[in-house]
Scaffold this motif. Structure first.
Motif, short mmCIF file in Angstrom:
data_model
loop_
_atom_site.label_atom_id
_atom_site.label_comp_id
_atom_site.label_asym_id
_atom_site.label_seq_id
_atom_site.Cartn_x
_atom_site.Cartn_y
_atom_site.Cartn_z
N VAL A 1 0.83 -1.21 0.00
CA VAL A 1 0.00 0.00 0.00
C VAL A 1 0.87 1.26 0.00
CG1 VAL A 1 -1.70 1.33 1.30
CG2 VAL A 1 -1.93 -1.16 1.11
N LEU A 2 0.51 2.20 -0.86
CA LEU A 2 1.15 3.51 -0.89
C LEU A 2 0.25 4.51 -0.18
CD1 LEU A 2 2.35 3.69 -4.62
CD2 LEU A 2 3.72 3.11 -2.62
N THR A 3 0.85 5.34 0.65
CA THR A 3 0.08 6.36 1.35
C THR A 3 -0.32 7.47 0.39
OG1 THR A 3 2.00 7.70 1.97
CG2 THR A 3 1.40 5.87 3.45
N VAL A 4 -1.19 8.35 0.86
CA VAL A 4 -1.60 9.49 0.05
C VAL A 4 -0.39 10.36 -0.29
CG1 VAL A 4 -2.93 11.64 0.07
CG2 VAL A 4 -3.96 9.52 0.94
N ASP A 5 0.44 10.64 0.68
CA ASP A 5 1.61 11.49 0.44
C ASP A 5 2.58 10.83 -0.54
OD1 ASP A 5 0.65 13.40 2.14
OD2 ASP A 5 1.85 12.79 3.87
N GLU A 6 2.78 9.52 -0.41
CA GLU A 6 3.70 8.83 -1.32
C GLU A 6 3.18 8.88 -2.76
OE1 GLU A 6 5.68 5.40 1.57
OE2 GLU A 6 3.70 5.05 0.68
N GLN A 7 1.90 8.68 -2.95
CA GLN A 7 1.32 8.75 -4.29
C GLN A 7 1.44 10.15 -4.89
OE1 GLN A 7 -2.64 6.66 -4.78
NE2 GLN A 7 -2.44 6.56 -2.55
N GLN A 8 1.12 11.15 -4.10
CA GLN A 8 1.13 12.51 -4.62
C GLN A 8 2.55 12.96 -4.95
OE1 GLN A 8 -1.13 14.94 -1.89
NE2 GLN A 8 -3.08 14.05 -2.55
#
Length: 538
Positions: free
Chosen positions: A59-66
């Motif tokens: 799973v990628l966090t929101v911050d990692e994706q952005q």
């Protein structure tokens, strides 16, 4: 980039030409670049995978994706795309992708989302994100099947190897509850491509890999197996066989040696020599095999037909074509034009093209590089190639028949190789259409995407393989002169349909009109699948 002209010595001219050819003419698109570089090392991200959890499900966090999305968008803008008035942040595809990063998501869903965005933006088979191939092989589970697509009016999936779960020739009727047509439609939506022949030739590993199976919703609830219905030969024709196949990691007990990318064989009984080239790699190994091949052909009076097999060649350095064709002709021939986009990032990754001496050499040929996108005409390409290639020893030119075997996997520089041969009427193309549109984008930049195991590939040049009597914008591939797709009966019999056609019809198929790249001389009707979705490049 001053106007002062410097006198270049012969040696420095040759150095510049070598560097320029290496970075501009070859398009720098190896199959390893498109489908994952074998030089990439496994990252900490992958090594931290939890036991029992599919690697692609991390799973990628929101911050990692952005952060990853911003990186891709910024690199695209910085690499010259802002010059064409492309405001990425206002594009619907980007807005949709931006919205999807508002919640944590799996690595596979994020990567497929990026590719869907890139396809919607560019419809360019080279512009994509991809997981490192070695990493995927080591950490991604797969099904024990060899699946590929058959050409026809509707998409069909066939198994081509014997396994514990399937037989050679088994047709996939259903996979995870979806039909082959459903699966192909999903590929059309998510895999960057210019036309469908490229999708029909995707690597076999992709259709059975965990990230594809997960994203397409084909896995069972246990995330460890896939239900299939296979159509198998029985006493009274095809019968359905239902089976559940588990995901498994590839065995790690030793590594198989990689086969050579170039080889040849001489078949005296058919007076034919076959040169098989699976990657456009211009190095000492290639040159040694090439010279050995043509020396063997020259010394064997029985050989009157040469077959160039490009069916598994996903590209690389166009110099392999230049040196090969030296044994076919010494006369000038038509190549292709290049439109090259400049940027700081381009100079960082291809410094030889931004060197002051290289710039001076280009200017001496009358090339205006003052614009952010400059034109490199085919005439200039010919000068570069003639200087670097030299003469192919003292061997006589081959005056027999040349056939070229092509498929949807014939891509990038291999696609250009086939196109130049067809365009100049050097030989006859046999097989299925290539994986690019005749004119396409290339000359890749490569970026490691933060927080992921993804590599982002971005094109910087437009290669225009034009015909004198056909508008290339209306074509979706380089079509063979002789259309010979591989059929189920060929796979069941272990038969090489394209090569056998050449052996059985060992006479040239000479076009009666001026050469084009549309496949107008096919002995079978052109492939126009009813399920085909037409796309044009940017």
């Amino acid at each position: 980039k001053g106007r002062a002209k410097k006198r270049l010595t012969k040696n420095s001219n040759r150095y510049i030409v070598i560097m320029l050819i290496y970075f501009s003419m070859s398009i720098l698109i190896l199959g390893s670049l498109l489908f994952g570089s074998p030089l990439t090392t496994t990252s900490v991200f992958a090594l931290e995978q939890e036991e029992g959890l599919l690697a692609s499900v991390r799973v990628l966090t929101v911050d990692e994706q952005q952060e990853a999305l911003d990186f891709i968008l910024n690199k695209t803008q910085e690499s010259g795309y802002s010059a064409i008035g492309l405001d990425l942040e206002t594009e619907p595809a980007v807005l949709l992708m931006r919205d999807s990063t508002s919640v944590p998501t799996s690595h596979f869903a994020f990567s497929f989302g990026l590719n869907r965005m890139l396809h919607d933006l560019f419809a360019d088979a080279h512009v994509r994100v991809e997981v490192d191939a070695i990493l995927a092989e080591a950490t991604y589970a797969t099904l024990d099947l060899c699946l590929s697509w058959l050409h026809g009016e509707e998409p069909r999936i066939i198994n081509s190897c014997e396994t514990d779960f399937a037989q050679v020739g088994d047709l996939v009727t259903s996979m995870g509850g979806l039909t082959p047509a459903d699966i192909f439609a999903m590929l059309q939506e998510t895999i960057p491509h210019e036309q469908d022949f490229f999708l029909l030739a995707l690597p076999q590993s992709w259709l059975v890999r965990e990230d594809f199976l997960s994203y397409f919703g084909l896995l069972n609830d246990d995330s460890a197996s896939v239900d299939l219905i296979l159509a198998r030969d029985g006493e009274e024709g095809l019968k359905d066989v239902s089976i559940s196949i588990p995901l498994a990691l590839a065995p790690t007990n030793g590594t198989k040696p990689l086969p050579s990318f170039v080889s040849f064989e001489v078949q005296n009984e058919t007076s034919t020599a076959v040169f098989k080239l699976d990657a456009c790699i211009f190095n000492a190994e290639y040159m040694a095999v090439l010279q050995d091949f043509w020396s063997t052909v020259d010394a064997n009076e029985n050989v009157n037909t040469v077959v160039l097999d490009l069916r598994e060649n996903r590209g690389g350095d166009f110099l392999v074509a230049t040196t090969f064709l030296q044994y076919i002709t010494r006369d000038p021939y038509t190549l292709f034009d290049i439109k090259q986009r400049q940027s700081d990032e381009f100079c960082n990754q291809a410094p030889a093209l931004c060197d002051p001496q290289t710039i001076g050499f280009l200017q001496s040929l009358g090339i205006d590089i003052s614009n952010e996108v400059y034109d490199l005409p085919g005439s200039a390409s010919s000068i570069f190639l003639s200087q670097i290639a030299g003469s192919p020893s003292s061997l006589d030119l081959f005056n027999g028949t040349l056939y070229v075997l092509t498929s949807g996997a014939t891509f990038s520089s291999a696609h250009l190789f086939a196109g130049v041969i067809k365009r100049n009427n050097f030989g006859t193309l046999v097989g299925t259409p290539t994986g690019n549109t005749p004119s396409f984008w290339g000359n890749l930049l490569r970026f490691s995407v933060p927080n992921t195991d993804l590599i982002y590939y971005l094109t910087t040049s437009r290669t225009e393989l034009n015909s004198t009597d056909v508008n290339d914008e209306d074509l979706d591939a380089i079509y063979p002169d002789i259309l010979v797709p591989t059929k189920r009966d060929d796979i069941l019999a272990g038969r090489d349909a394209q090569l056998e056609y050449v052996m059985e019809n060992n006479t040239p198929n000479t076009p009666t009109s001026s050469p084009d790249i549309s496949g107008a001389h096919s002995t079978s009707p052109p492939i126009t699948p009813q399920w085909k979705k037409s796309k044009k490049v940017k």
